[in-house]
Design a protein around this motif. Structure first.
Motif, PDB file in Angstrom:
ATOM      1  N   GLU A  30      14.807 -18.913   9.796  1.00 21.83           N
ATOM      2  CA  GLU A  30      15.258 -17.539   9.560  1.00 21.83           C
ATOM      3  C   GLU A  30      14.089 -16.568   9.482  1.00 21.83           C
ATOM      4  OE1 GLU A  30      17.812 -14.999   6.212  1.00 21.83           O
ATOM      5  OE2 GLU A  30      17.617 -17.179   6.072  1.00 21.83           O
ATOM      6  N   GLN A  31      13.008 -16.964   8.811  1.00 20.00           N
ATOM      7  CA  GLN A  31      11.862 -16.091   8.670  1.00 20.00           C
ATOM      8  C   GLN A  31      11.189 -15.841  10.016  1.00 20.00           C
ATOM      9  OE1 GLN A  31      10.955 -14.522   5.686  1.00 20.00           O
ATOM     10  NE2 GLN A  31       9.771 -13.338   7.186  1.00 20.00           N
TER      11      GLN A  31
ATOM     12  N   VAL B 157      17.486 -27.258   4.048  1.00 20.48           N
ATOM     13  CA  VAL B 157      17.343 -25.888   3.533  1.00 20.48           C
ATOM     14  C   VAL B 157      15.973 -25.318   3.876  1.00 20.48           C
ATOM     15  CG1 VAL B 157      17.329 -24.459   1.459  1.00 20.48           C
ATOM     16  CG2 VAL B 157      18.967 -26.350   1.666  1.00 20.48           C
ATOM     17  N   GLY B 158      14.927 -26.126   3.736  1.00 18.83           N
ATOM     18  CA  GLY B 158      13.580 -25.656   4.049  1.00 18.83           C
ATOM     19  C   GLY B 158      13.431 -25.295   5.519  1.00 18.83           C
TER      20      GLY B 158
ATOM     21  N   ARG C 270      15.860 -24.434   7.528  1.00 16.25           N
ATOM     22  CA  ARG C 270      16.673 -23.243   7.784  1.00 16.25           C
ATOM     23  C   ARG C 270      15.945 -21.968   7.355  1.00 16.25           C
ATOM     24  NH1 ARG C 270      22.124 -22.481   8.447  1.00 16.25           N
ATOM     25  NH2 ARG C 270      22.565 -24.673   7.989  1.00 16.25           N
ATOM     26  N   ARG C 271      15.242 -22.052   6.185  1.00 18.01           N
ATOM     27  CA  ARG C 271      14.527 -20.875   5.694  1.00 18.01           C
ATOM     28  C   ARG C 271      13.367 -20.522   6.636  1.00 18.01           C
ATOM     29  NH1 ARG C 271      13.598 -22.697   1.028  1.00 18.01           N
ATOM     30  NH2 ARG C 271      15.443 -21.778   0.022  1.00 18.01           N
TER      31      ARG C 271
ATOM     32  N   HIS D 255      12.749 -26.070  14.757  1.00 17.69           N
ATOM     33  CA  HIS D 255      12.946 -26.349  13.337  1.00 17.69           C
ATOM     34  C   HIS D 255      14.059 -27.357  13.052  1.00 17.69           C
ATOM     35  CE1 HIS D 255      10.719 -22.493  13.121  1.00 17.69           C
ATOM     36  NE2 HIS D 255      10.248 -22.999  12.003  1.00 17.69           N
TER      37      HIS D 255
END
Length: 334
Positions: free
Chosen positions: A11-12, A4-5, A7-8, A37
């Motif tokens: 995305e940013q 999740v980290g 992926r975030r 990533h």
């Protein structure tokens, strides 16, 4: 991407980049960021994916079928490049044949005393001339079919403008590889023509097999290209070095320059440029000695080399003297 980290963060990074550029450039940047990533390295993912390489046929309407090949990026682009250049050569040959036919027709029409029979024979010859009406896509597809079915593309050998025929054309791919990936320090960043990522193992193999490659120096902050330097010496530089050095430039060695390597005095990997003032002829033995022992060398103005032995002794190796003819001051009168 299950993290999740990661992926975030991905995305940013992509959203920030997308604000100031086009959709096409964002797509390429997004692919790069996905590789950065992703918790798994590109090499790991490529090794898994390449095991699924295959070829298959999909039947379509109107008596057509689609032949698909799933293979690594570098190979796929290499196949496409070779077929494209072969197809373009065929089109160039066809264009030349058309020009020759037009020229012959004009000369025949303007000939003195031409008879009706001559006109008829000219028209018959023109009717017998076959011109290639295929598009570049059609030609490229036919070239691939020829190579798969017969081993070589078909073209009239009397019109083939390529030495060795179409089969002599080899694939060309441009791969950008960070030096840290070549040396194994990092595992990413290699790209094919700026379009798709290439796994590090393939990138290193391509760099090792390439007859020549360019070093592109960029700004560490903006990424802008500052200068480009070719690793291999040019033909002109090699001729100059053979004339200047004549033999291996290690003290006492007389191996002819034509049998020597063209070595960078300051290592290319450490920033040394491919320029005459940084090149010299070394035989294989002394080239290896320079890189793998405590012997060191620096190049002085005029091509002189200053060698330093492991014991600290210095040896000056000047370029070999050339024979110089000086005109006599007392030339006899004519």
């Amino acid at each position: 991407m299950d993290d999740v980290g990661a992926r975030r963060a991905y995305e940013q990074a992509v959203l920030d980049h997308a604000h100031g550029t086009t959709a096409a450039r964002t797509r390429s940047f997004a692919q790069q960021q996905a590789d950065i990533h992703n918790p798994r390295t590109l090499q790991e993912r490529h090794d898994d994916a390449v095991r699924g390489r295959r070829i298959w046929v999909t039947d379509l309407a109107d008596g057509m079928s689609q032949l698909s090949l799933l293979t690594s990026t570098a190979i796929a682009h290499g196949i496409h490049d070779r077929a494209t250049r072969q197809a373009k050569l065929i089109k160039r040959v066809d264009a030349a044949a058309r020009r020759n036919a037009t020229s012959a027709s004009v000369e025949g029409d303007g000939g003195v005393g031409a008879s009706a029979g001559d006109d008829a024979s000219t028209d018959a010859a023109a009717d017998d001339t076959w011109f290639d009406e295929r598009t570049i896509d059609q030609t490229r597809a036919d070239v691939v079919v020829d190579m798969l079915l017969t081993g070589s593309p078909a073209i009239d050998p009397t019109l083939d403008a390529s030495p060795g025929g179409l089969g002599a054309i080899r694939a060309m791919v441009q791969v950008t590889v960070p030096v840290t990936t070549l040396t194994g320090v990092t595992t990413g960043g290699a790209e094919l023509d700026g379009l798709a990522p290439v796994d590090p193992e393939t990138a290193r193999r391509l760099a090792g097999d390439a007859p020549g490659w360019d070093r592109v120096m960029t700004d560490p902050v903006t990424g802008m290209v500052l200068t480009v330097d070719r690793y291999q010496a040019s033909a002109e530089q090699k001729r100059f070095l053979r004339a200047r050095d004549q033999h291996c430039r290690f003290p006492g060695c007389r191996r002819p320059a034509r049998s020597c390597d063209h070595d960078h005095t300051q290592d290319f990997a450490l920033g040394g440029l491919t320029e005459i003032c940084n090149l010299a002829c070394f035989c294989k033995r002394h080239h290896t000695l320079k890189h793998n022992t405590d012997w060191t060398v620096r190049q002085l103005p005029g091509g002189a080399l200053e060698w330093t032995s492991p014991a600290g002794a210095h040896y000056l190796e000047d370029p070999p003297a050339r024979v110089v003819f000086v005109p006599s001051a007392d030339l006899p009168p004519f």
